[in-house]
Structures are given as structure tokens and as C-alpha cells.
Design a protein around this motif. Structure first.
Motif, PDB file in Angstrom:
ATOM      1  N   SER A  13       0.821  -1.222   0.000  1.00  0.00           N
ATOM      2  CA  SER A  13       0.000   0.000   0.000  1.00  0.00           C
ATOM      3  C   SER A  13       0.851   1.267   0.000  1.00  0.00           C
ATOM      4  O   SER A  13       0.397   2.302  -0.470  1.00  0.00           O
ATOM      5  CB  SER A  13      -0.949   0.013   1.191  1.00  0.00           C
ATOM      6  N   GLN A  14       2.058   1.191   0.547  1.00  0.00           N
ATOM      7  CA  GLN A  14       2.913   2.368   0.634  1.00  0.00           C
ATOM      8  C   GLN A  14       4.363   1.971   0.396  1.00  0.00           C
ATOM      9  O   GLN A  14       4.759   0.848   0.671  1.00  0.00           O
ATOM     10  CB  GLN A  14       2.840   3.018   2.017  1.00  0.00           C
ATOM     11  N   LEU A  16       8.158   3.775   1.288  1.00  0.00           N
ATOM     12  CA  LEU A  16       8.886   4.852   1.957  1.00  0.00           C
ATOM     13  C   LEU A  16      10.301   4.881   1.410  1.00  0.00           C
ATOM     14  O   LEU A  16      11.005   3.872   1.425  1.00  0.00           O
ATOM     15  CB  LEU A  16       8.916   4.619   3.469  1.00  0.00           C
ATOM     16  N   VAL A  25       7.015   9.409   0.870  1.00  0.00           N
ATOM     17  CA  VAL A  25       6.086   8.300   1.015  1.00  0.00           C
ATOM     18  C   VAL A  25       5.171   8.291  -0.198  1.00  0.00           C
ATOM     19  O   VAL A  25       4.537   9.302  -0.517  1.00  0.00           O
ATOM     20  CB  VAL A  25       5.244   8.413   2.305  1.00  0.00           C
ATOM     21  N   TYR A  26       5.126   7.151  -0.870  1.00  0.00           N
ATOM     22  CA  TYR A  26       4.223   6.956  -1.996  1.00  0.00           C
ATOM     23  C   TYR A  26       3.045   6.117  -1.502  1.00  0.00           C
ATOM     24  O   TYR A  26       3.225   4.970  -1.111  1.00  0.00           O
ATOM     25  CB  TYR A  26       4.934   6.241  -3.147  1.00  0.00           C
ATOM     26  N   HIS A  27       1.846   6.696  -1.510  1.00  0.00           N
ATOM     27  CA  HIS A  27       0.610   5.990  -1.171  1.00  0.00           C
ATOM     28  C   HIS A  27       0.085   5.449  -2.500  1.00  0.00           C
ATOM     29  O   HIS A  27      -0.491   6.185  -3.300  1.00  0.00           O
ATOM     30  CB  HIS A  27      -0.393   6.934  -0.513  1.00  0.00           C
ATOM     31  N   ASP A  61      -0.367  17.197  -1.755  1.00  0.00           N
ATOM     32  CA  ASP A  61      -0.365  15.744  -1.726  1.00  0.00           C
ATOM     33  C   ASP A  61      -1.542  15.189  -2.533  1.00  0.00           C
ATOM     34  O   ASP A  61      -2.182  14.245  -2.139  1.00  0.00           O
ATOM     35  CB  ASP A  61      -0.424  15.267  -0.276  1.00  0.00           C
ATOM     36  N   GLY A  64      -0.905  11.435  -3.984  1.00  0.00           N
ATOM     37  CA  GLY A  64      -0.538  10.323  -3.115  1.00  0.00           C
ATOM     38  C   GLY A  64       0.935  10.281  -2.772  1.00  0.00           C
ATOM     39  O   GLY A  64       1.441   9.269  -2.304  1.00  0.00           O
ATOM     40  N   TRP A  83       6.150   6.063  10.707  1.00  0.00           N
ATOM     41  CA  TRP A  83       5.590   5.332   9.573  1.00  0.00           C
ATOM     42  C   TRP A  83       5.248   3.899   9.979  1.00  0.00           C
ATOM     43  O   TRP A  83       4.171   3.394   9.677  1.00  0.00           O
ATOM     44  CB  TRP A  83       6.581   5.381   8.420  1.00  0.00           C
TER      45      TRP A  83
END
Length: 100
Positions: A13-14, A16, A25-27, A61, A64, A83
Motif C-alpha cells: 500500500s505504501q 517509503l 512516502v508513496y501511497h 499531496d 498520493g 511510519w
């Protein structure tokens, strides 16, 4: 991380990314949604780095991508701890477990 035609793998899902002075952080689900809405096809270096640079410059943001500016490696450790805590809280809320 990417899957042909379906965005990113559900089990991730993420992501870092850390350096001594910056964390990104990529969501992934939100990034994939942004890609579709903005007709951005493939995951490219321009997309990955460009969205981080945009978030760093504007503080936005919408795609994401979150950027946290920090100076010094001790503060990067704080980013990682926060995180990881958020991941554990999210997993517990879904009936799962995340182990440090």
C-alpha cells in the motif's frame, strides 16, 4: 510493485524512500487513482521523481506522494518509527498484524 493494467499490487500500500535529509512516502492506491484521472499511463522515472519534486516544492499531496524534509539521520529514524507505527495501527484496525 506495478501490475500491468491494474495499477499496483494490492499487498503493497505504501513505499517509503529515505535519504539523510528527506523522506518520500508513496501511497500507491492514491497515486494510481491520480494516474488514471490525469491520463498518466506507465509508471516512469518522470512520474515517480516528478511527483516527489512537485510535492516538495508545493507541499501538495493530491497524487498520493508525501514529502517530509528533515535534516540529520536521527530525525530520519523518527520518520521511520512514525511510519511503522501507522502501519501497525492500520493493520490492527483491519484485523491483521504488522510485526516490527
Amino acid at each position: 510493485l506495478g501490475k500491468e493494467g491494474s495499477g499496483f499490487r494490492e499487498e503493497v500500500s505504501q513505499v517509503l524512500v529515505l535519504s539523510p535529509g528527506l523522506s518520500v512516502v508513496y501511497h500507491l492506491q492514491k497515486l494510481h487513482q491520480w494516474q488514471r484521472e490525469n491520463q498518466q499511463g506507465c509508471i516512469t522515472e518522470k512520474l515517480v521523481l516528478g511527483r516527489a519534486i512537485h510535492a516538495l516544492r508545493t507541499g501538495e499531496d493530491h497524487s498520493g506522494v508525501s514529502v517530509v524534509c528533515k535534516d540529520g539521520s536521527a530525525l530520519v529514524g523518527d520518520v521511520v518509527r512514525k511510519w511503522a507505527d501507522n502501519i501497525r495501527i492500520s493493520a490492527a484496525g483491519r484485523g491483521g498484524v504488522a510485526v516490527p
